[in-house]
Write a protein that holds these residues in place. Structure first.
Motif, PDB file in Angstrom:
ATOM      1  N   UNK A 260       0.837  -1.205   0.000  1.00 48.38           N
ATOM      2  CA  UNK A 260       0.000   0.000   0.000  1.00 48.38           C
ATOM      3  C   UNK A 260       0.866   1.246   0.000  1.00 48.38           C
ATOM      4  N   UNK A 261       1.769   1.307  -0.936  1.00 50.06           N
ATOM      5  CA  UNK A 261       2.533   2.527  -1.089  1.00 50.06           C
ATOM      6  C   UNK A 261       3.883   2.544  -0.411  1.00 50.06           C
ATOM      7  N   UNK A 262       4.144   1.593   0.478  1.00 51.69           N
ATOM      8  CA  UNK A 262       5.457   1.586   1.121  1.00 51.69           C
ATOM      9  C   UNK A 262       6.507   1.068   0.147  1.00 51.69           C
TER      10      UNK A 262
ATOM     11  N   UNK B 185      -1.385   2.988   7.523  1.00 50.18           N
ATOM     12  CA  UNK B 185      -0.878   4.124   6.774  1.00 50.18           C
ATOM     13  C   UNK B 185      -0.066   3.633   5.598  1.00 50.18           C
ATOM     14  N   UNK B 186      -0.333   4.175   4.447  1.00 51.76           N
ATOM     15  CA  UNK B 186       0.528   3.814   3.326  1.00 51.76           C
ATOM     16  C   UNK B 186       1.593   4.878   3.194  1.00 51.76           C
ATOM     17  N   UNK B 187       2.453   4.666   2.234  1.00 54.42           N
ATOM     18  CA  UNK B 187       3.632   5.498   2.123  1.00 54.42           C
ATOM     19  C   UNK B 187       3.294   6.972   1.948  1.00 54.42           C
ATOM     20  N   UNK B 188       2.282   7.229   1.158  1.00 56.41           N
ATOM     21  CA  UNK B 188       1.990   8.627   0.884  1.00 56.41           C
ATOM     22  C   UNK B 188       1.187   9.259   2.006  1.00 56.41           C
TER      23      UNK B 188
END
Lengths: 375, 650
Positions: A260-262, B185-188
């Motif tokens: 999820x974006x990491x 929480x994701x990266x962004x």
């Protein structure tokens, strides 16, 4: 084909087909799981990447059958035209006025867009393997001479590497060189030549790597992943967090958080971390076993081939998949510097998938006996 | 063969690579798995505080005065925006800027640009999906009627806590309890609710229903502002109170220098409006009756070397007359009948010198000195409303005690507290402080005050429709501790309607320049407020009860400001109450016996029976034509004879 021909497929080829099918199907599922929750340009990916990949798998499957039924010896005279076309395409990628068909994506120009996108360097791997196998078969015992073996290979492969490097795509360039060397090694070139090459090439490679800062950061981050979490070590750290977080049995399919974006490119460059998080150590071991079996089967098929060209070709194709697979996994586990390599059969990337399936077809071809009836 | 061995070597190399991968996987996933999992939790989850919305402030009728609302600011990081054309179009629509301007910002080299808004969710929702566009969520406090008593309602600080006024006083009630949640929480930085970790839901703040009447507040504020402007006063205050409950309906404050707060911290010397409390002290200590007389010295009197003057010279005055014409000499002479302690206790019992206990912070107790500290002049001064400092609210509460049958109530601004689900958490009850005077005395005093409006100094507060009681006040102001000629505090306290009070109104003007008499500056403000209040259906008045107390529909005395005698001959038609008409038999209603009653009480009794009244004479009622007991048609004119007593209009 003519009913006058009979085919008999050996168990190695059958098993390879099964393993490949498992990997491709697992790959489609993993691409979907890793990408569906992402947003690209504000739109949820959903099934779009998985469906694109499925299309690639279909095309690759057709090519697999073609390569399986093809008389591979016919590739030998095609080696030179193939390598020249590849060089031409690589040059087109770099020309200043070809942005329309060779756009810059994520900082590099790797794709040729002609209705569909082709990642030329993936095809370049195949072309280099075929060409080097052809050259080695032609030179035969002369390979023991530096001027007949290593130097001619470097003369052709070196410029290809430079062209790929200029995209820029350092890791594929290195892989291309490595594949050519492996074919050369399999064909019997002197070990001393490789040591010499290594002594010459390493400082150059280091220089090349070091002068671009992001590469340097990625190069050195694997030495101490925890050192700088926001700079070069970030990607490796996120990968390790994913894999480590997976533990023995994983967090469960689809439950991974790192995607999820990491993780950057959780569906391609870091799909191994996504899989390791969701399937845990058990999944990692299974994946390693599948690839090891695939590579060993491929090498066995290569060794069983009747002609030197086919033997070298088989070894080169085996290495082509194996090097990518283990480098990709090594990157995810911080064993090697972070590079943007796909996991064969699994990572999103249709060019790589098509090339890998075509290579599989060629290897299965080696394990298939043809008999002229009535002979 | 060399080749197979080479290929076998390559195979061995791959097996080694596979073993290395597995070995590293053991290390990462099994040996150090727990640490990485911990890191994963730290990085992937975040405990967020879910802000609790602040409660709503409403007036007594539910009109929202302060509302918390979720709003958004829009920020954009131009380098991150991928689709500039689309982003520009959507952003332009959301923030209400020309597309060209937005496109220029997106094309610029700026790292960050923000439109603070506030924008509603409907406005910004289309922006959610845009890369490089960030929505900043805020809980904002809105004041739907920002001009309505801002000093009283107060405002919140940047952190959302009450900083001034009622927002501050009621902060603990209005503030909710924030919840918390573990979010993935994701990266962004996007947060997703974690299904496995339950969130602690925030408890919204409670809604507070004030006793204020927004309509009346606006009326009061407007009337006060107009009065301050037209009299060129330096400021003014209005308090409107419901005497039977102590509920404050309006609290307006204007200062020319713009420093108006809630008006509870400023004290003033009330002057003549305090005379009624001396009268109360006399009555409750049985030292005088309303009809006791003193000689008013025809306007000039020297007491212990101190000159006391009346604006209107008078001869002999009853206590009621003293209040009506606001005679300084009269009230001073009456006050001499009291001991200092009796005088002090009466004032203290009316609540002076003590904070009223209203919910607002910063209330002044005023000044009422202990009799031990009094000088020889203090009794006279206090009788005239000097040497005492009061707040407008104290004055309103004290008059409220008169209007409420003699019981002083604690004034209040909060009528109800409701939880966010509507359940009533707290409801104000009438909080009596003490009984100050008996109901009879309270009625007598109110009656005296009615005389002030009908025939005395407060005539300009009179309405044509309903009886109003009240008292004027004109006090000299001190500048640096000295009384300075030409500077006055003009005030008027009204009770409406006089015989069944629903409102107590205090109007005070600081240092008016045009005319300084309370009767000519402050009293009209009361009338203006009452007229507007009666004309506004939204104002919380018990109109059914009011109908029973309407005045005769004649040209009101105020327009001509006639001498008291002129009113004596006026025929006063009275609308027949519906109930009386129905009850009255066609044969007629017996005329009540009103002999011996005061003129007003007699007229009221006749009105109540459904007759129109024509008054002849002045003073106490002596009889009627037709005589008492004789039947008369409802609506017929009954002549009310009065006379004797010799106490004409003062």
């Amino acid at each position: 084909m003519s009913p006058a021909r009979e085919r008999w497929m050996g168990w190695e080829a059958r098993l390879m087909g099964i393993i490949t099918a498992i990997l491709v199907v697992f790959g489609l599922v993993s691409v979907y799981a890793a990408s569906s929750a992402l947003l690209v340009d504000g739109h949820p990916v959903g099934t779009s990447l998985a469906l694109q990949q499925a299309g690639g798998a279909a095309v690759g499957g057709i090519l697999l059958i073609v390569a399986w039924r093809l008389d591979l010896k016919r590739l030998q005279p095609l080696a030179w035209p193939l390598i020249l076309v590849t060089i031409g395409l690589l040059v087109i990628l770099l020309l200043p006025f070809t942005h329309a068909i060779a756009p810059r994506l994520n900082g590099s120009r790797r794709w040729l867009r002609l209705g569909v996108s082709f990642q030329i360097s993936e095809f370049a791997k195949l072309a280099v393997v075929i060409w080097t196998a052809m050259l080695c078969a032609k030179k035969g015992k002369d390979l023991t001479h530096l001027s007949k073996g290593l130097i001619p290979v470097l003369t052709v492969v070196g410029p290809i590497m430079l062209l790929v490097l200029a995209e820029p795509d350092l890791s594929t360039a290195v892989v291309i060189g490595f594949l050519a060397m492996l074919v050369l090694f399999a064909a019997g070139a002197r070990v001393g030549h490789f040591i010499l090459l290594g002594l010459v090439a390493l400082p150059i490679a280091w220089e090349e790597v070091a002068h671009v800062q992001y590469r340097l950061l990625r190069m050195t981050a694997f030495l101490d992943p925890g050192a700088d979490r926001l700079a070069g070590g970030y990607q490796i750290n996120q990968s390790l967090i994913g894999l480590g977080g997976g533990g023995l049995f994983g967090v469960g399919f689809g439950q991974g958080q790192q995607k999820l974006g990491f993780l950057p490119y959780p569906y391609s460059d870091f799909i191994f971390a996504t899989i390791g998080e969701e399937w845990g150590f058990v999944g990692v071991v299974a994946l390693v076993l599948l690839y090891t079996a695939w590579v060993l089967l491929a090498l066995r098929l290569a060794r069983s081939a009747t002609e030197p060209f086919l033997q070298y070709l088989g070894a080169g194709l085996a290495a082509m998949i194996g090097v990518d697979a283990f480098l990709h996994m090594g990157v995810g586990l911080a064993l090697v510097p972070t590079t943007g390599l796909v996991l064969p059969f699994i990572s999103f990337g249709r060019s790589a998938l098509i090339v890998a399936l075509a290579a599989t077809g060629a290897l299965m071809n080696l394990g298939t006996r043809r008999r002229q009836l009535g002979r | 063969m060399r080749i197979p061995s080479r290929v076998t070597l390559i195979g061995a190399g791959f097996v080694a690579a596979a073993l290395a991968v597995v070995a590293k996987a053991v290390d990462v996933q099994l040996v150090h798995g727990r640490e990485w999992r911990q890191r994963a939790r730290e990085e992937q989850t975040v405990r967020v505080e879910i802000p609790a919305p602040r409660g709503t402030l409403r007036d007594r009728n539910g009109v929202a005065l302060a509302v918390s609302q979720q709003t958004y600011g829009v920020g954009v990081a131009p380098p991150e925006v991928s689709d500039r054309g689309r982003a520009a179009a959507l952003l332009a629509r959301a923030v209400g800027r020309p597309v060209g301007d937005v496109a220029r910002i997106l094309a610029s080299a700026r790292v960050w640009y923000a439109w603070p808004g506030p924008f509603t969710w409907e406005q910004v929702a289309p922006l959610q999906s845009l890369r490089g566009v960030y929505l900043q969520r805020r809980l904002d406090r809105f004041y739907p009627r920002p001009d309505l008593a801002p000093g009283l309602i107060g405002r919140v600080d940047d952190a959302g806590h009450g900083a001034t006024g009622l927002e501050r006083a009621l902060d603990s009630v209005l503030t909710g309890r924030p919840g918390s949640a573990v979010m993935l929480r994701d990266r962004s930085g996007h947060l997703y609710p974690s299904p496995s970790r339950p969130a602690l839901q925030p408890v919204p703040g409670e809604d507070v229903y004030l006793t204020l009447d927004a309509e009346l507040e606006e009326i009061a504020q407007h009337a006060l502002t107009m009065a301050v402007d037209s009299t060129r006063a330096s400021g003014g205050d209005v308090v409107i109170l419901q005497p039977m409950t102590g509920e404050i309906l309006a609290l307006a404050s204007v200062r020319r220098d713009g420093t108006a707060g809630a008006g509870l911290g400023d004290v003033f010397e009330p002057g003549s409006t305090a005379k009624v409390f001396t009268a109360a002290a006399l009555l409750r200590n049985h030292l005088a009756t309303a009809d006791d007389t003193v000689f008013a010295e025809h306007g000039h009197y020297v007491l212990n070397g101190r000159a006391i003057d009346d604006v209107e010279p008078s001869g002999t005055l009853t206590l009621a007359d003293v209040i009506r014409v606001s005679s300084n000499i009269g009230i001073t002479k009456f006050a001499m009948r009291l001991t200092p302690v009796e005088q002090y206790e009466a004032l203290r019992d009316f609540g002076f010198g003590t904070p009223t206990g209203v919910e607002l912070a910063g209330e002044s107790p005023g000044t009422l000195r202990n009799p031990r500290l009094w000088s020889g002049e203090s009794q006279a001064s206090l009788a005239m409303g000097y040497e005492i400092a009061v707040t407008p609210l104290q004055l309103a509460a004290a008059y409220g005690a008169l209007a409420d049958g003699g019981v002083l109530l604690e004034p209040t601004l909060v009528s109800e507290v409701r939880a966010s689900d509507g359940a009533v958490a707290w409801r104000a009850r009438v909080r009596p402080v003490r009984r100050v005077v008996s109901p009879g005395i309270a009625a007598q005093l109110t009656h005296m005050l009615q005389g002030v409006v009908e025939e005395g100094t407060g005539r300009r507060a009179a309405l044509g429709t309903y009886p109003v009681a009240g008292k004027t006040g004109t006090a000299r102001r001190t500048v640096d501790g000295r009384y300075v000629p030409g500077h006055y505090t003009a005030s008027f306290v009204g009770i409406f309607p006089a015989d069944d009070p629903q409102l107590v109104l205090v109007v005070k003007l600081d240092d008016p320049k045009t005319d300084y008499f309370g009767g000519s500056t402050a009293a009209p403000v009361v009338r203006t407020i009452l007229e507007a209040a009666l004309a506004t259906p939204g104002v919380d008045l018990n109109r059914e009860r009011l109908v029973r107390h309407t005045l005769p529909d004649t040209a009101p005395a105020r327009t001509a400001a006639p001498a008291a005698g002129a009113a004596a001959a006026t025929v006063v038609p009275w609308p027949v109450p519906a109930g009386a008409a129905r009850a009255g038999a066609p044969a007629g209603v017996p005329v009540p016996d009103v002999a011996g009653l005061s003129l007003r009480a007699a007229a009221r009794a006749l009105h109540r029976s459904g007759f129109e009244v024509r008054i002849e004479g002045w003073g106490r009622a002596t009889g009627t034509t037709p005589a008492a007991g004789a039947p008369a048609e409802p609506g017929a004119v009954v002549v009310l004879h009065a006379g004797g007593g010799g106490r004409g209009a003062g």
